[in-house]
Enzyme design. Structure first.
Site, short mmCIF file in Angstrom:
data_model
loop_
_atom_site.label_atom_id
_atom_site.label_comp_id
_atom_site.label_asym_id
_atom_site.label_seq_id
_atom_site.Cartn_x
_atom_site.Cartn_y
_atom_site.Cartn_z
CE LYS A 1 -3.94 2.18 0.77
NZ LYS A 1 -3.46 3.19 -0.20
CE LYS B 1 5.01 6.85 6.56
NZ LYS B 1 4.47 7.76 5.52
CE LYS C 1 4.90 7.37 -1.35
NZ LYS C 1 3.98 7.61 -0.23
CG ASP D 1 3.24 10.66 -2.10
OD1 ASP D 1 3.09 10.25 -0.95
OD2 ASP D 1 4.29 11.21 -2.49
CB THR E 1 -1.58 12.94 6.58
OG1 THR E 1 -1.85 11.91 5.64
CG2 THR E 1 -0.10 12.91 6.94
CG ASN F 1 -3.92 17.23 2.56
OD1 ASN F 1 -3.52 16.26 3.18
ND2 ASN F 1 -5.19 17.60 2.54
CB SER G 1 -5.20 4.73 2.78
OG SER G 1 -5.10 5.93 2.04
#
Length: 437
Positions: free
Chosen positions: A83, A107, A119, A159, A203, A234, A363
């Site tokens: 992910k 994470k 990623k 991202d 986030t 953001n 997510s």
């Protein structure tokens, strides 16, 4: 293409030439040693299990054909599908994507999410593209990586320089290739087509949860504290919003073009409204004084939040920092040299793989909701996010106390330890690998 403030802020700050992949490998090796694990564990974790490079031809508006390069890294799927986000940026490179995929694995492990790390990225300056060119690039990229992604394989997300609109194009392309709707194949998409409430703010909200817990441990009163934030995209803007709601005084904000400072505190709701006009930068805000990025680092604030890109806290900037807490809202904002200086200064660092894990957590919630085809209220999502972030913080803080180490070392040890337990359970490693004796 007209970029959002997030895109303008996060895509234009240099990374000082440091290689994030070499940094993360070094941190993994140190943590494996400190945990008393065999060197074999380091070799299992030091690189992604899969790395895909693709060419992305795009017919430009002037009729010419440009061929862009894209990547997708999948670090480890021991806990579940990989992910992680997709970034569009001219400085994207293969080592950056590898490092980011490893951070995503850690994470998820720290917060006990059933996910691995992935990623993606495309080497492109999205500001140079028209909306049609950007859509074509987005659709072609997802088409090229389709063989290795999907809700049970690898789940992309937004991202740097990507957003719900881009995710909408990507999921539409994937669904057209498959012939039916698969809402769980990516996250961060528009709510109308299966996105989750609370994802956009997740986030920044998670960053604030960790700051709150750190302040408790240090005996700080947040409503009497001051903050400076690097980056007002953001993550930075949401962090400012939620800190302001807790009574924290934000005195400085910087972005790609400069910064603003007001000793009495910036009116954050007014600033958010100001940058809501996509043509405005935070640094254009008229009700504060101008400040440079370098000056911002040296302000006598209680909390410093780097919320831009990698390698901003360096051997040059770290000596000037006076904050008690450094909350890494960005991925990899601190170089090893900078980190050493922070340790010597006794600054409490909330490491990126803990601090900014709120995004992947919500997510994950989005992916779960897509699987159930049942959607939670925003209050329930925020409550679940808080529970996960507090679990992660407390687990890392406990490791810090047990090993008498710094928070970054503790976070890596927690993440690696979790992955190793899963690897041992599946038979990927032997019992002999769990000890270096």
């Amino acid at each position: 293409m007209k970029r959002t403030e997030s895109e303008k802020t996060e895509s234009d700050i240099t990374t000082h030439g440091q290689n994030p992949y070499e940094i993360v490998k070094s941190l993994i090796k140190e943590s494996v040693t400190r945990l008393g694990l065999h060197e074999n564990i380091y070799h299992m974790l030091k690189k992604p299990m899969r790395m895909l490079e693709v060419s992305i031809p795009v017919r430009m508006d002037d009729g010419t054909l440009k061929n862009f390069t894209g990547y997708r890294a999948q670090h480890i799927d021991i806990l579940g599908p990989t992910k992680g986000g997709i970034r569009f940026h001219p400085m994207v490179n293969i080592d950056e994507v590898k490092a980011l995929s490893i951070w995503m694995s850690l994470k998820s492990a720290i917060l006990d999410l059933p996910l691995g790390g992935g990623k993606g990225g495309v080497i492109v300056d999205p500001e140079s593209l028209s909306d049609r060119e950007l859509e074509t690039l987005s659709r072609t990229y997802i088409r090229k990586i389709t063989p290795i992604i999907g809700p049970q394989k690898d789940i992309p997300a937004p991202d740097v320089n990507t957003n719900p609109e881009v995710m909408g194009w990507m999921i539409d392309e994937f669904d057209q290739l498959r012939g039916y709707n698969i809402p769980g194949m990516l996250t961060g998409k528009p709510i109308i087509i299966g996105g989750s409430l609370g994802r956009l703010e997740a986030t920044g909200r998670g960053v604030v949860f960790t700051i709150r817990e750190a302040a408790k441990e240090l005996g700080m009163e947040l409503d009497k504290s001051t903050v400076a934030i690097q980056g007002f995209g953001n993550v930075g803007s949401m962090t400012a919003k939620f800190l302001h709601e807790l009574g924290v005084k934000i005195v400085a904000v910087t972005d790609a073009r400069g910064g603003i400072y007001r000793e009495e505190g910036i009116d954050i709701p007014d600033l958010l409204e100001f940058v809501g006009d996509k043509e405005n930068y935070a640094s254009d805000y008229p009700h504060a004084d101008a400040i440079t990025n370098e000056e911002m680092f040296g302000l006598p604030v209680d909390i410093l939040v780097p919320a831009a890109v990698e390698n901003q806290i360096t051997k040059e900037t770290a000596p000037t920092i006076q904050a008690k807490i450094l909350a890494e809202a960005a991925n990899g904002p601190t170089t090893p040299e900078g980190d050493k200086i922070l340790e010597e200064k006794g600054i409490f660092v909330i490491p990126d793989i803990l601090c900014n894990a709120g995004g992947v957590t919500v997510s994950y919630f989005e992916w779960v909701q897509n699987s159930m085809n049942y959607y939670w209220k925003e209050e329930e999502i925020n409550q679940k996010l808080e529970e996960k972030m507090l679990f992660g913080f407390n687990t890392v803080f406990t490791m810090r106390e047990e090993k008498k180490c710094f928070m970054r070392e503790a976070a890596y040890m927690v993440g690696i330890n979790h992955l190793v337990k899963a690897m041992n359970a599946r038979g990927w490693v032997k019992d002999s690998d769990l000890s270096d004796s």
